[in-house]
Design an enzyme around this catalytic site. Sequence first.
Site, mmCIF file in Angstrom:
data_model
loop_
_atom_site.group_PDB
_atom_site.id
_atom_site.type_symbol
_atom_site.label_atom_id
_atom_site.label_comp_id
_atom_site.label_asym_id
_atom_site.label_seq_id
_atom_site.Cartn_x
_atom_site.Cartn_y
_atom_site.Cartn_z
ATOM 1 N N HIS B 37 0.833 -1.210 0.000
ATOM 2 C CA HIS B 37 0.000 0.000 0.000
ATOM 3 C C HIS B 37 0.867 1.259 0.000
ATOM 4 C CE1 HIS B 37 -2.637 -2.970 2.232
ATOM 5 N NE2 HIS B 37 -3.446 -2.584 1.266
ATOM 6 N N GLY B 147 -2.673 -1.854 -6.940
ATOM 7 C CA GLY B 147 -1.550 -2.783 -7.004
ATOM 8 C C GLY B 147 -1.832 -3.923 -7.963
ATOM 9 N N LEU B 148 -0.793 -4.354 -8.666
ATOM 10 C CA LEU B 148 -0.952 -5.428 -9.643
ATOM 11 C C LEU B 148 -1.031 -6.812 -9.018
ATOM 12 C CD1 LEU B 148 1.163 -4.111 -12.632
ATOM 13 C CD2 LEU B 148 -1.184 -4.961 -12.772
ATOM 14 N N ASP B 150 -3.493 -7.776 -7.391
ATOM 15 C CA ASP B 150 -4.836 -8.087 -7.868
ATOM 16 C C ASP B 150 -4.919 -7.695 -9.340
ATOM 17 O OD1 ASP B 150 -6.273 -8.912 -5.330
ATOM 18 O OD2 ASP B 150 -5.448 -6.984 -4.738
ATOM 19 N N VAL B 176 4.670 -5.565 -4.629
ATOM 20 C CA VAL B 176 5.782 -5.468 -3.670
ATOM 21 C C VAL B 176 5.886 -6.810 -2.939
ATOM 22 C CG1 VAL B 176 6.681 -4.246 -1.653
ATOM 23 C CG2 VAL B 176 5.409 -2.986 -3.411
ATOM 24 N N LEU B 184 3.307 -9.176 -0.788
ATOM 25 C CA LEU B 184 2.715 -8.612 0.423
ATOM 26 C C LEU B 184 1.191 -8.657 0.320
ATOM 27 C CD1 LEU B 184 4.911 -5.531 1.385
ATOM 28 C CD2 LEU B 184 5.182 -7.950 1.930
ATOM 29 N N ARG B 187 -3.537 -10.360 4.303
ATOM 30 C CA ARG B 187 -3.944 -11.691 4.755
ATOM 31 C C ARG B 187 -2.765 -12.551 5.215
ATOM 32 N NH1 ARG B 187 -7.892 -10.887 0.406
ATOM 33 N NH2 ARG B 187 -9.993 -11.147 1.263
#
Lengths: 281, 281
Positions: B37, B147-148, B150, B176, B184, B187
């Site tokens: 994040h 973020g990639l 997802d 990352v 990262l 969860r």
Amino acid sequence: MKIINSIHDMQTFSQQQKSDGKKIGFVPTMGFLHKGHLSLVEEAKKRNEIVVVSIFVNPTQFGEGEDFDIYPKDFERDKEMLENMEVDVIFYPTVDEIYPKSYNTYVDVYGVTDKLCGASRPGHFRGVTTVVSKLFNCVLPDNAYFGLKDAQQVVVISKMARELHFPVNIVPCPIVRESDGLALSSRNVNLTKEQREHATVLYKSLKKAEEMIEDGCLDANQIKQVLKDEITTYQEARLDYIEVVDFDTLEDVKTIQGKTLLALAVKIGKVRLIDNLIVEV
Amino acid sequence: MKIINSIHDMQTFSQQQKSDGKKIGFVPTMGFLHKGHLSLVEEAKKRNEIVVVSIFVNPTQFGEGEDFDIYPKDFERDKEMLENMEVDVIFYPTVDEIYPKSYNTYVDVYGVTDKLCGASRPGHFRGVTTVVSKLFNCVLPDNAYFGLKDAQQVVVISKMARELHFPVNIVPCPIVRESDGLALSSRNVNLTKEQREHATVLYKSLKKAEEMIEDGCLDANQIKQVLKDEITTYQEARLDYIEVVDFDTLEDVKTIQGKTLLALAVKIGKVRLIDNLIVEV
């Protein structure tokens, strides 16, 4: 008056106006303008420094076999009318601009779209909510003006704007009628002279129902029966629906109380006409 | 740093910034922040005068029996991390604020949501696209950062933003990873120590597949088999899916060419992990 065709140019224009601190009033239309539309423009001019009118006949809100192909068009006439009213921008995109290749994104409001026009025109409101979302994102209005002739549309779009948190104030505006009571509609032009004369049956029946309610008749079924009897005095009229519903939820009511919508859809020849009246008991 | 809870205050803040000519960068999160994040926040700080981070665990993107109830939360820690990064605003609304009573409006992207995570988590992407639409309308960003990890979410949201004409630029950012390669994820904290050690199997298998592709193996089935064989070396790993798809359409490919996504979802104990790698041939 600017005529803007591209989404990018429209957004750039609106962002500039907003950064200049100007409020944008928006009147979405399908063109072939009449006094009903112009009353929305007048309302928009009162509270906004900038008024944008879109003209876009939205294919996705027409069903199979509906009147998309014969929907009346006259851009030059519309343009002149809007120029006379000192509108700032006509947003006039192509279908390909609004619906890019292989688009597959939709906005749906469930529940309130199941009945009235939603029941007889499946998919119609998906088309409406999707295109209005797109147009809001193109025009970035502060206020958007919708006529109450499409009362269900006002309910659906208000719910959508509220629930998706669009930063847009939805302003419902009263129905504009001809001197004989017929609600203005771009579709009226498709009526024959004789059909046009008898088309007043919609408004007459609504007024009669209103009188009865004022006289204390609050039974929805009785009111529906009166509406039906009145409309079918004209033999060419074929009922699509007659509904008496709560104005906020569009749920059927048995006994009229609070803000209640009496709504009609009637086919005369090939032309489907809608009209309604809101009573508050 | 401001903490804003109400939609009205958020919109007012953003409208003020925009009328001051400032660009707003937006990082939507579900909180319990990690370096992934923070890399999005860093990216947002580069190109925007104002950075807004939302923290909202969105109930509608979790299915029945998924981990909504145990999704980790630590607002005080998140707040400190964002304060240290000199974020301007945390948008931190309640569920009732985002989903008003009797809400019934949804945004859906069809097609690209049917497969990968969409196939194993029905309704997940409807929840994602609906909440992101709402958040865009609250925060009114110029740029939004995703973020990639997802990857499918990036594809879906890019398509939604493009097709609904949101005036928002979607910026995909690289995954990352921990030093041992594990992507990262909030969860990860729910893994036991032993599970955590073996969770590297996802990345290791992807790197092995990448090597094979670089060595000229372009047969998607062969690549999937290698991924499967590698992952199942860890007995506790239960495969959800292994897919080799075109990055834009998410359609299966037989032969790898162009921009191709290798995507995995694996359950380790109660924790569902996803990872992916994009190859360009």
